[in-house]
Motif scaffolding. Sequence first.
Motif, PDB file in Angstrom:
ATOM      1  N   UNK A  31       1.275  -0.695  -5.335  1.00 57.63           N
ATOM      2  CA  UNK A  31       0.555   0.044  -4.289  1.00 57.63           C
ATOM      3  C   UNK A  31      -0.873  -0.481  -4.164  1.00 57.63           C
ATOM      4  N   UNK A  32      -1.362  -0.558  -2.939  1.00 54.89           N
ATOM      5  CA  UNK A  32      -2.714  -1.068  -2.701  1.00 54.89           C
ATOM      6  C   UNK A  32      -3.286  -0.399  -1.461  1.00 54.89           C
ATOM      7  N   UNK A  33      -4.589  -0.592  -1.243  1.00 54.59           N
ATOM      8  CA  UNK A  33      -5.244   0.004  -0.077  1.00 54.59           C
ATOM      9  C   UNK A  33      -6.306  -0.956   0.444  1.00 54.59           C
ATOM     10  N   UNK A  34      -6.443  -1.003   1.762  1.00 54.05           N
ATOM     11  CA  UNK A  34      -7.475  -1.802   2.413  1.00 54.05           C
ATOM     12  C   UNK A  34      -8.500  -0.848   3.002  1.00 54.05           C
ATOM     13  N   UNK A  35      -9.743  -0.929   2.498  1.00 58.65           N
ATOM     14  CA  UNK A  35     -10.830  -0.111   3.028  1.00 58.65           C
ATOM     15  C   UNK A  35     -11.635  -0.947   4.015  1.00 58.65           C
ATOM     16  N   UNK A  89      -1.381  -2.114 -11.637  1.00 59.46           N
ATOM     17  CA  UNK A  89      -0.911  -0.811 -11.164  1.00 59.46           C
ATOM     18  C   UNK A  89      -1.401  -0.470  -9.757  1.00 59.46           C
ATOM     19  N   UNK A  90      -2.554  -0.996  -9.365  1.00 60.95           N
ATOM     20  CA  UNK A  90      -3.112  -0.667  -8.047  1.00 60.95           C
ATOM     21  C   UNK A  90      -4.206  -1.675  -7.719  1.00 60.95           C
ATOM     22  N   UNK A  91      -4.372  -1.976  -6.417  1.00 57.78           N
ATOM     23  CA  UNK A  91      -5.380  -2.941  -5.988  1.00 57.78           C
ATOM     24  C   UNK A  91      -6.165  -2.362  -4.807  1.00 57.78           C
ATOM     25  N   UNK A  92      -7.487  -2.557  -4.837  1.00 60.90           N
ATOM     26  CA  UNK A  92      -8.361  -2.152  -3.729  1.00 60.90           C
ATOM     27  C   UNK A  92      -8.900  -3.402  -3.039  1.00 60.90           C
TER      28      UNK A  92
END
Length: 211
Positions: A31-35, A89-92
């Motif tokens: 799971x990741x998110x693009x801000x 586990x997670x990427x921003x």
Amino acid sequence: MSDNKSLKAELRTEDFGSAGARRLLRAKRIPAVIYGKNAPVHIILDSREFTNKMRHFSETALLKITVGKKQYECLMKDYQENLMIGEIKHVDFFEVTRGQALRTLVSLILKGNPVGTKEGGVLDQVMHEVEIECLPKDLPAALEADVSAMKINQSLHLKDVVIPAGVKVLDDLSKTVASVKGVKAETAAVVEEVVEAVAPAEPTKDAKAKK
């Protein structure tokens, strides 16, 4: 842009929360998110692709993330890792906008062998990062400082570093980047610190009175 700086992702529209994240990780996806200036975009990365390519990433590496028919130019800002099993586990990611200046930290790399070290001096790097502002197209991977001409007891300051065109340094230019210290001076400073650490404390007034 190099293929090592490109990632493919899926849009994540459901199954949020810690339970959903665990299901993705079990399926070898991240799971990741693009801000950015718009609402966050939640995405899913392929674990194998990201793990194989992340060694090419840095805080200043511009990445192209393809989500369906849309592409985002991003900087990787942070990631969470389970060190016990080596699992991401997670990427921003932070989306950059072409034509709009961005602020970020870049590494300072020392180049060359100082003259002073050949005379018995020791090179000491004081600054390792510097804050800059520039357009995405001008973003350097790092700033290099040539220390070849430095002699014993000389210092190199931020104002002495060659800054690429289009890049503005936001840190104080008078800051010391590196210095070459004489071995004797370095040894004397260490000895002084040790002496201060083991020296007996000054007796208090009460202790003197008891005597």
